[in-house]
Motif scaffolding. Structure first.
Motif, PDB file in Angstrom:
ATOM      1  N   SER A  73       0.878  -1.278   0.153  1.00 18.54           N
ATOM      2  CA  SER A  73      -0.020  -0.051  -0.201  1.00 18.54           C
ATOM      3  C   SER A  73       0.917   1.352   0.251  1.00 18.54           C
ATOM      4  N   THR A  74       0.510   2.111  -1.097  1.00 19.54           N
ATOM      5  CA  THR A  74       1.412   3.368  -1.040  1.00 19.54           C
ATOM      6  C   THR A  74       0.609   4.532  -0.797  1.00 19.54           C
ATOM      7  N   LYS A  75       1.173   5.570  -0.277  1.00 18.72           N
ATOM      8  CA  LYS A  75       0.176   6.917  -0.102  1.00 18.72           C
ATOM      9  C   LYS A  75       0.206   7.803  -1.451  1.00 18.72           C
ATOM     10  N   LEU A  76       1.195   7.250  -2.347  1.00 17.83           N
ATOM     11  CA  LEU A  76       1.012   8.038  -3.702  1.00 17.83           C
ATOM     12  C   LEU A  76      -0.161   7.922  -4.259  1.00 17.83           C
ATOM     13  N   MET A  77      -0.462   8.740  -5.229  1.00 15.14           N
ATOM     14  CA  MET A  77      -1.436   8.606  -6.065  1.00 15.14           C
ATOM     15  C   MET A  77      -1.276   7.545  -7.389  1.00 15.14           C
ATOM     16  N   MET A  78      -2.136   7.068  -7.955  1.00 16.11           N
ATOM     17  CA  MET A  78      -2.023   6.400  -9.289  1.00 16.11           C
ATOM     18  C   MET A  78      -0.974   6.820 -10.348  1.00 16.11           C
ATOM     19  N   TYR A  79      -1.254   7.941 -10.737  1.00 17.58           N
ATOM     20  CA  TYR A  79      -0.241   8.400 -11.753  1.00 17.58           C
ATOM     21  C   TYR A  79       0.949   8.463 -11.341  1.00 17.58           C
ATOM     22  N   LYS A  80       1.212   9.074 -10.348  1.00 15.68           N
ATOM     23  CA  LYS A  80       2.856   9.104  -9.826  1.00 15.68           C
ATOM     24  C   LYS A  80       3.340   7.566  -9.572  1.00 15.68           C
ATOM     25  N   SER A  81       2.607   6.675  -9.074  1.00 16.54           N
ATOM     26  CA  SER A  81       3.010   5.422  -8.846  1.00 16.54           C
ATOM     27  C   SER A  81       3.255   4.732  -9.929  1.00 16.54           C
ATOM     28  N   CYS A  82       2.562   4.844 -11.097  1.00 17.45           N
ATOM     29  CA  CYS A  82       2.932   4.181 -12.443  1.00 17.45           C
ATOM     30  C   CYS A  82       3.883   4.856 -13.041  1.00 17.45           C
ATOM     31  N   GLY A  83       4.274   6.166 -13.086  1.00 24.27           N
ATOM     32  CA  GLY A  83       5.294   6.771 -13.541  1.00 24.27           C
ATOM     33  C   GLY A  83       6.496   6.678 -12.966  1.00 24.27           C
ATOM     34  N   LEU A  84       6.541   6.420 -11.596  1.00 21.46           N
ATOM     35  CA  LEU A  84       7.636   6.079 -10.921  1.00 21.46           C
ATOM     36  C   LEU A  84       8.439   4.721 -11.525  1.00 21.46           C
ATOM     37  N   LEU A  85       7.410   3.765 -11.471  1.00 17.63           N
ATOM     38  CA  LEU A  85       7.642   2.568 -11.829  1.00 17.63           C
ATOM     39  C   LEU A  85       8.171   2.244 -13.258  1.00 17.63           C
ATOM     40  N   TYR A  86       7.467   2.818 -14.103  1.00 24.36           N
ATOM     41  CA  TYR A  86       7.632   2.820 -15.440  1.00 24.36           C
ATOM     42  C   TYR A  86       8.944   3.806 -15.947  1.00 24.36           C
ATOM     43  N   SER A  87       9.341   4.671 -15.097  1.00 28.04           N
ATOM     44  CA  SER A  87      10.746   5.310 -15.502  1.00 28.04           C
ATOM     45  C   SER A  87      11.803   4.632 -14.863  1.00 28.04           C
ATOM     46  N   ARG A  88      11.596   3.719 -13.789  1.00 28.58           N
ATOM     47  CA  ARG A  88      12.774   2.822 -13.601  1.00 28.58           C
ATOM     48  C   ARG A  88      12.761   1.748 -14.244  1.00 28.58           C
ATOM     49  N   GLY A  89      11.918   1.498 -15.376  1.00 28.19           N
ATOM     50  CA  GLY A  89      12.357   0.327 -16.405  1.00 28.19           C
ATOM     51  C   GLY A  89      11.177  -0.833 -16.172  1.00 28.19           C
ATOM     52  N   LEU A  90      10.099  -0.601 -15.288  1.00 29.77           N
ATOM     53  CA  LEU A  90       8.896  -1.801 -15.293  1.00 29.77           C
ATOM     54  C   LEU A  90       8.151  -1.565 -16.359  1.00 29.77           C
ATOM     55  N   PRO A  91       7.842  -2.377 -17.443  1.00 27.38           N
ATOM     56  CA  PRO A  91       7.122  -2.142 -18.624  1.00 27.38           C
ATOM     57  C   PRO A  91       5.501  -2.386 -18.225  1.00 27.38           C
ATOM     58  N   GLY A  92       4.937  -1.730 -19.121  1.00 28.78           N
ATOM     59  CA  GLY A  92       3.333  -2.163 -19.061  1.00 28.78           C
ATOM     60  C   GLY A  92       3.007  -3.139 -20.020  1.00 28.78           C
ATOM     61  N   ILE A  93       1.929  -3.671 -19.878  1.00 28.43           N
ATOM     62  CA  ILE A  93       1.336  -4.641 -20.645  1.00 28.43           C
ATOM     63  C   ILE A  93       1.703  -4.943 -22.101  1.00 28.43           C
ATOM     64  N   SER A  94       1.366  -3.459 -22.798  1.00 33.32           N
ATOM     65  CA  SER A  94       1.646  -3.321 -24.227  1.00 33.32           C
ATOM     66  C   SER A  94       2.970  -3.429 -24.561  1.00 33.32           C
ATOM     67  N   ASP A  95       3.801  -2.845 -23.723  1.00 32.33           N
ATOM     68  CA  ASP A  95       5.362  -2.700 -23.826  1.00 32.33           C
ATOM     69  C   ASP A  95       5.855  -4.392 -23.735  1.00 32.33           C
ATOM     70  N   PHE A  96       5.367  -4.988 -22.668  1.00 34.74           N
ATOM     71  CA  PHE A  96       5.804  -6.297 -22.517  1.00 34.74           C
ATOM     72  C   PHE A  96       5.438  -7.317 -23.631  1.00 34.74           C
ATOM     73  N   LEU A  97       4.186  -7.106 -24.284  1.00 33.78           N
ATOM     74  CA  LEU A  97       3.877  -7.815 -25.210  1.00 33.78           C
ATOM     75  C   LEU A  97       4.448  -7.520 -26.501  1.00 33.78           C
ATOM     76  N   ALA A  98       4.799  -6.242 -26.560  1.00 38.23           N
ATOM     77  CA  ALA A  98       5.542  -5.656 -28.028  1.00 38.23           C
ATOM     78  C   ALA A  98       7.086  -6.079 -27.681  1.00 38.23           C
ATOM     79  N   GLN A  99       7.543  -6.476 -26.585  1.00 34.85           N
ATOM     80  CA  GLN A  99       9.078  -6.898 -26.661  1.00 34.85           C
ATOM     81  C   GLN A  99       8.989  -8.535 -26.888  1.00 34.85           C
ATOM     82  N   GLY A 100       7.883  -9.124 -27.173  1.00 34.43           N
ATOM     83  CA  GLY A 100       8.031 -10.573 -27.534  1.00 34.43           C
ATOM     84  C   GLY A 100       8.258 -11.279 -26.442  1.00 34.43           C
ATOM     85  N   ARG A 101       7.894 -11.027 -25.017  1.00 35.95           N
ATOM     86  CA  ARG A 101       8.315 -11.993 -23.958  1.00 35.95           C
ATOM     87  C   ARG A 101       7.482 -12.644 -23.455  1.00 35.95           C
TER      88      ARG A 101
END
Lengths: 147, 121
Positions: free
Chosen positions: B93-121
């Motif tokens: 559980s994080t106190k951060l809002m949704m947008y910032k939570s996603c942005g932080l994880l994404y900017s640190r290299g955790l892909p979203g579903i569409s990226d993950f599928l595009a990478q053919g993984r």
């Protein structure tokens, strides 16, 4: 209880019982995991069961979900007593929904349920009588046989 | 990244599943709509959501999610917490809002579903 060449178990689902919604599907997933079925098939069966269970909880007075296992397939037969569906073709379209605010607050009612059940099935059949209820029959094949 | 990395990046509290924090997570998705999670989710998903009722936990279990992160400081309800504990599903559980939570994880290299599928993984 035995049915044809497989084992069958009937689960009762109560309409509007949002607190317990999803418990039957979670149980079905456990049963399939204990049997040792391929996890990708279990996941598809669990998703189909969950969507069907949520539909009964959201729309019907009551219903049953019958899980049947044969050596070659998982069957999910879902029958409810409820309002039925006037236009099945319309209900099968992604995004079409008659959900209430209460359903949406639960995170459901986006009009993805029936299309998602079909997507996760190898065989899918739906029939409905307005004012009486809806039946959905789903089959997931366990062994992919080369043709 | 590992769930422990997720915890640190989001300054999150571990509600349950402490013993699984060293497991790796390869893809994340965010939604308050469980219908969409069931339709578009994938095995191993890190699910970020603001929907804290038991359906979020049940949905995560049904789709074989790796873990759930509740945003905006939300905590699972009693039924959800009990089920997650029984199934060993990690919940943060994080106190951060949704947008910032996603942005932080994404900017640190955790892909979203569409990226993950595009990478053919």
């Amino acid at each position: 209880m035995a049915e044809e060449n497989g084992l069958s178990q009937v689960f009762e689902i109560t309409g509007k019982d949002f607190g317990r919604a999803g418990t039957i599907s979670t149980k079905i997933k456990e049963i399939l995991q204990e049997i040792g079925i391929d996890s990708a098939v279990i996941r598809r069966a669990a998703i189909a069961a969950y969507e069907a269970e949520m539909n009964i909880v959201m729309y019907a007075q009551r219903g049953t979900l019958t899980l049947t296992l044969t050596p070659t397939a998982i069957r999910l037969d879902v029958d409810d007593e409820g309002p039925g569906i006037e236009d099945i073709e319309l209900a099968m379209q992604e995004g079409f929904s008659t959900a209430t605010d209460e359903m949406r607050e639960m995170g459901f009612g986006a009009g993805m349920g029936l299309p998602n059940i079909r997507k996760n099935s190898d065989e899918f059949a739906i029939s409905s009588t307005p004012g009486k209820g809806t039946s959905i029959d789903v089959v997931l094949n366990l062994n992919q046989v080369a043709e | 990244m590992t769930l422990r990395d997720v915890k640190e990046i989001l300054q999150a509290q571990v509600v349950c599943g402490e013993s699984r924090l060293d497991e790796e997570v390869k893809v994340a998705g965010a939604s308050d709509l469980m219908s969409d999670v069931l339709a578009f989710g994938m095995p191993g998903l890190l699910l970020l959501t603001g929907l804290s009722n038991a359906q979020s936990v049940r949905t995560a279990i049904i789709i074989d999610a790796k873990a759930v992160v509740y945003v905006r400081g939300k905590m699972p309800d009693a039924a959800g917490a009990k089920l997650a504990d029984e199934k060993g599903l990690p919940i943060l559980s994080t106190k951060l809002m949704m947008y910032k939570s996603c942005g932080l994880l994404y900017s640190r290299g955790l892909p979203g579903i569409s990226d993950f599928l595009a990478q053919g993984r």
